[in-house]
Every structure is written in C-alpha cells, then in structure tokens.
Motif scaffolding. Structure first.
Motif, PDB file in Angstrom:
ATOM      1  N   LYS A  29       0.830  -1.185  -0.116  1.00 49.40           N
ATOM      2  CA  LYS A  29      -0.112  -0.003  -0.018  1.00 49.40           C
ATOM      3  C   LYS A  29       0.903   1.253  -0.004  1.00 49.40           C
ATOM      4  O   LYS A  29       0.258   2.138  -0.535  1.00 49.40           O
ATOM      5  N   TYR A  30       1.944   0.986   0.764  1.00 46.95           N
ATOM      6  CA  TYR A  30       2.715   2.441   1.070  1.00 46.95           C
ATOM      7  C   TYR A  30       3.340   2.852  -0.502  1.00 46.95           C
ATOM      8  O   TYR A  30       3.850   3.863  -0.485  1.00 46.95           O
ATOM      9  N   LEU A  31       3.434   2.190  -1.646  1.00 50.74           N
ATOM     10  CA  LEU A  31       3.757   2.475  -2.808  1.00 50.74           C
ATOM     11  C   LEU A  31       2.541   2.719  -3.659  1.00 50.74           C
ATOM     12  O   LEU A  31       2.707   3.073  -5.229  1.00 50.74           O
ATOM     13  N   LEU A 137      -1.501   9.840   7.636  1.00 48.73           N
ATOM     14  CA  LEU A 137      -1.031   8.627   6.929  1.00 48.73           C
ATOM     15  C   LEU A 137      -1.556   7.363   7.304  1.00 48.73           C
ATOM     16  O   LEU A 137      -1.501   6.148   6.554  1.00 48.73           O
ATOM     17  N   LYS A 138      -2.553   7.419   8.357  1.00 54.56           N
ATOM     18  CA  LYS A 138      -3.453   6.363   8.323  1.00 54.56           C
ATOM     19  C   LYS A 138      -4.953   6.779   8.409  1.00 54.56           C
ATOM     20  O   LYS A 138      -5.759   6.201   7.700  1.00 54.56           O
ATOM     21  N   LEU A 139      -5.350   7.587   9.522  1.00 51.35           N
ATOM     22  CA  LEU A 139      -6.714   7.790   9.795  1.00 51.35           C
ATOM     23  C   LEU A 139      -7.263   8.387   8.630  1.00 51.35           C
ATOM     24  O   LEU A 139      -8.465   7.986   8.201  1.00 51.35           O
ATOM     25  N   ASN A 196      15.356   2.838   1.182  1.00 49.84           N
ATOM     26  CA  ASN A 196      16.197   1.449   0.563  1.00 49.84           C
ATOM     27  C   ASN A 196      15.551   0.315   1.232  1.00 49.84           C
ATOM     28  O   ASN A 196      15.373  -0.671   0.206  1.00 49.84           O
ATOM     29  N   LYS A 197      15.246   0.199   2.222  1.00 49.38           N
ATOM     30  CA  LYS A 197      14.564  -1.287   2.726  1.00 49.38           C
ATOM     31  C   LYS A 197      13.244  -1.399   2.159  1.00 49.38           C
ATOM     32  O   LYS A 197      12.743  -2.517   2.069  1.00 49.38           O
ATOM     33  N   LEU A 198      12.314  -0.083   2.113  1.00 50.67           N
ATOM     34  CA  LEU A 198      11.087  -0.302   1.535  1.00 50.67           C
ATOM     35  C   LEU A 198      11.139  -0.277   0.013  1.00 50.67           C
ATOM     36  O   LEU A 198       9.975  -0.658  -0.576  1.00 50.67           O
ATOM     37  N   ARG A 199      12.058  -0.001  -0.554  1.00 48.50           N
ATOM     38  CA  ARG A 199      12.155  -0.093  -2.183  1.00 48.50           C
ATOM     39  C   ARG A 199      12.036  -1.672  -2.617  1.00 48.50           C
ATOM     40  O   ARG A 199      12.665  -2.442  -1.788  1.00 48.50           O
ATOM     41  N   SER A 305      -0.660  -0.629   6.130  1.00 51.01           N
ATOM     42  CA  SER A 305       0.009   0.132   5.217  1.00 51.01           C
ATOM     43  C   SER A 305       1.134  -0.763   4.333  1.00 51.01           C
ATOM     44  O   SER A 305       1.665  -0.203   3.183  1.00 51.01           O
ATOM     45  N   GLY A 306       1.629  -1.675   4.907  1.00 48.91           N
ATOM     46  CA  GLY A 306       2.609  -2.620   4.256  1.00 48.91           C
ATOM     47  C   GLY A 306       3.820  -2.733   4.699  1.00 48.91           C
ATOM     48  O   GLY A 306       4.620  -3.745   4.304  1.00 48.91           O
TER      49      GLY A 306
END
Ligand code: PAP
Length: 352
Positions: A29-31, A137-139, A196-199, A305-306
């Motif tokens: 989701k975050y992407l 970012l969430k609600l 970088n970790k989330l890419r 959000s993943g």
C-alpha cells in the motif's frame, strides 16, 4: 460435411490479448498512488513535483514535500479533523524517533490501565504505530472521514505535518503537541536506510549521494527538515503550555529526566508512590530499543500500510552518521544547519 479444422498458426489478430500489467494492488500500500479524489488530482497537477526517494513523485504543498499517496490524507485531515481540547498530538519529522515517542507516551498515559509492563501490555503485542495512528498517513489517508469515537479521552494521535499545515482546529483548540526532533545527520542516514529497505527489489537502491543532495535541498518527505523543526521550535517558545519540544539526543542521554518532564507537561506527573515503585524505569525499559525491537510483533508483523514493523528499528543510537557521511557531506549539512538555525536559539547535538 464437418468443417475443416485449420492447422495454420493463428494470426496476431486472433491471438488472445496480452495479460494486463499487474494491478497496482499488487504493490504494498505504501507504494500505491491510487484512490485520489479529483480535487486532489487537480491540486497535484499544479504543484511543483520532483522524483521521490521511495514514491514515484514528491509534491511541494504549503512549502513542504509529500508523496502522492499522502496528499489525499493531508487534504482530508486538514478539512475534517476536529481537535478536542484534551487531544495529544505527537509530532516529528520522519526518522526522528517517532516510534519511540509513540511507545513512551502511550505507556505513560495508559499506566493505570496497564500497570504491569511485562504482561498483557498492548506494547508487547502491537507496534507503536498501530497504537498511536498518524492522522494523515493512516486515519485520513484514503480521504475518508474516520470514526474517532473509539479513541476515548484523551485521544492520542500523531502527525508529521509541519506547523503551517496543521488542521485549523489543532491551533484553535487547547490540545497539546509534543514535538521530538533529532540531529539532521542521523535523520538523513536513518531515512536513507529506511527508504532503501522499503524499495522493491526491482527498484534498486537509492545512492547515498543522490538522496543526500535532495535532503540538503529540502526535497524529502515532510522536508525541508530545518523548516519543520524551526516551526515547532518557535511555537514551543511562544506557547510552552501547548507545544513541548524534545530532542532525541536528550531522551537518549537522560531518559528518566525527560520522561518526567513529559509527564508534567501532559498533566500526569509521577506520584511519590510511583517513583518509589520504579514506574519511570519500567516504562523506559518497556520502550527501550532492545526490548521493542526484539518483540515478535516488531520482528515479523506488518503495518496495514504494508511496511514491515522491523523497518522502524535499525540501530537506535546517536552518531551512526559517522559510518556513512564523508567530510564534505558533513560540512555541507552543517553549513545549512548553521544558516537555518542562526538566531533561533536552537542547538542540535550530533554526538552524545
Ligand atoms: P517514522 O518517523 O518513519 O515513524 P522513526 O521511528 O522516527 O520513524 O524512525 C526510526 C528511527 O528510530 C530508527 O533510527 P536509526 O535508523 O538511526 O536506527 C530507529 O532505530 C529508531 N528507534 C526506533 N525505536 C527506538 C527506541 N525505542 N529507542 C531509540 N530509537 C528508536
């Protein structure tokens, strides 16, 4: 007569259409940039845009940079969030110790409900981001108007929004804000690792040089870093009863002193009995980097959000920048910091 079956290879016209590209829902989701309202799309089309560190784009709105996916949440929360006088808002620029601040404040406010920090405490089985949700970012992230009734009182939320972009009711009400800042060298290094970790594998990694230049130019999520910090620093000087300004380095150096200050500010100081019982130390132990990062929930679970929870726990120290930044990088960053903070009275420490 039976029809003759053709043995000729099918022409391209008779071939079935190629499979569609994988739907964006395959992405974490975050992407994803989907689910934007027309209002949001219209706004995005006129905002300055740059390539993001993680998201495809960053958009400059009210002087700060946002990922496409977050713009919807920012607009929606600005429009719909109605702060209560009793609300508490935890504010940070990303990678300044948000997760730690959320854990500490949650434990502090809920110490009567959960007196035993070693058993049945929510922080033992839930990531701090799930216990203290971000507004934008969430609600409000998908533009919906969430039901905030279950939050009881006082409601504890968080945001990365700069002062200029806070919902009007936050400023108009007597709600309290706790701001945690961290030195820009460690923030930058932490951010570089985090993105970088989330890419995804096929996206490759961001080079340190490329994103360093962006960070210095202010082009990072919720950047410019310095403007974000200064906004809250000034508010804390003007309204010390409303904005409490904390530094990650001070919290690391003297966690007990700063936890007591936070409790005073939030109107829930530790009683003499609690002091004798060692409640301050219990909360700090529960929320320590070693304890939180080793909990099963933070090692293997994910946020809705993943993002994997473990991406919020890396080293948790002051000064890790020494292992990454060159002398030239430090010099450029320090020059910007000096110039921006000049005359403000704010000092940021990069080592303990
Ligand atoms: P966010 O703003 O994206 O929510 P945030 O929690 O601010 O993230 O950033 C994570 C940083 O806080 C990491 O720093 P590092 O990369 O330099 O290591 C993470 O290790 C650190 N952190 C998380 N929990 C704690 C904790 N309990 N104590 C100290 N530092 C922590």
């Amino acid at each position: 007569m039976s029809p003759t079956l053709s043995t000729a290879a099918p022409t391209s016209q008779s071939l079935p259409p190629p499979p569609p590209p994988p739907p964006p829902l395959d992405l974490p989701k975050y992407l994803q940039d989907s689910q934007l309202t027309q209002e949001c799309r219209d706004l995005l089309s006129i905002l300055p845009t740059e390539k993001g560190w993680l998201s495809t784009h960053l958009h400059q709105y009210q002087g700060f940079w946002y990922a496409t996916r977050h713009m919807q949440g920012v607009l929606s929360c600005q429009k719909h969030f109605k702060a209560h006088d009793t609300d508490i808002l935890l504010v940070t620029t990303p990678k300044s110790g948000t997760t730690w601040l959320k854990a500490i404040t949650f434990a502090l406010l809920n110490r009567e409900n959960y007196p035993d920090t070693t058993q049945n405490h929510p922080l033992l089985t839930a990531n701090p981001h799930d216990l203290v949700p971000f507004l934008e970012l969430k609600l409000y992230v998908e533009g919906q108007c969430p039901d905030l009734a279950p939050f009881g009182s006082p409601r504890l939320f968080s945001t990365h929004l700069p002062t200029v972009s806070l919902p009007e009711s936050v400023t108009a009400s007597s709600c309290k804000l706790v701001y945690l800042c961290r030195n820009p060298r460690d923030v930058f290094v932490s951010f570089w690792h985090f993105t970088n970790k989330l890419r995804l594998h096929n996206m490759g990694t961001n080079s340190l040089d490329e994103v360093y230049d962006k960070f210095c130019r202010g082009v990072s999520i919720y950047g410019p870093f310095w403007d974000h910090v200064l906004g809250y620093w000034r508010e804390s000087l003007e309204m010390p009863h409303k904005v409490f300004f904390l530094k990650y380095e001070d919290l690391k150096e003297k966690p007990d002193v700063n936890l007591r200050r936070l409790a005073e500010f939030l109107g829930c100081p530790f009683s003499a009995e609690e002091e004798t019982e060692g409640v301050v130390d219990e909360i700090l132990k529960l929320c320590s980097f070693d304890n939180l990062s080793n909990l099963e929930v933070n090692r293997i679970a994910k946020l809705s959000s993943g993002e994997e929870n473990n991406t919020f726990f890396r080293r948790g120290v002051v000064g890790d920048w020494m292992n990454y930044l060159t002398d030239e990088m430090i010099e450029r960053l320090d020059q910007i910091t000096e110039q921006k903070l000049q005359g403000s009275g704010l000092k940021l420490r990069c080592v303990l």
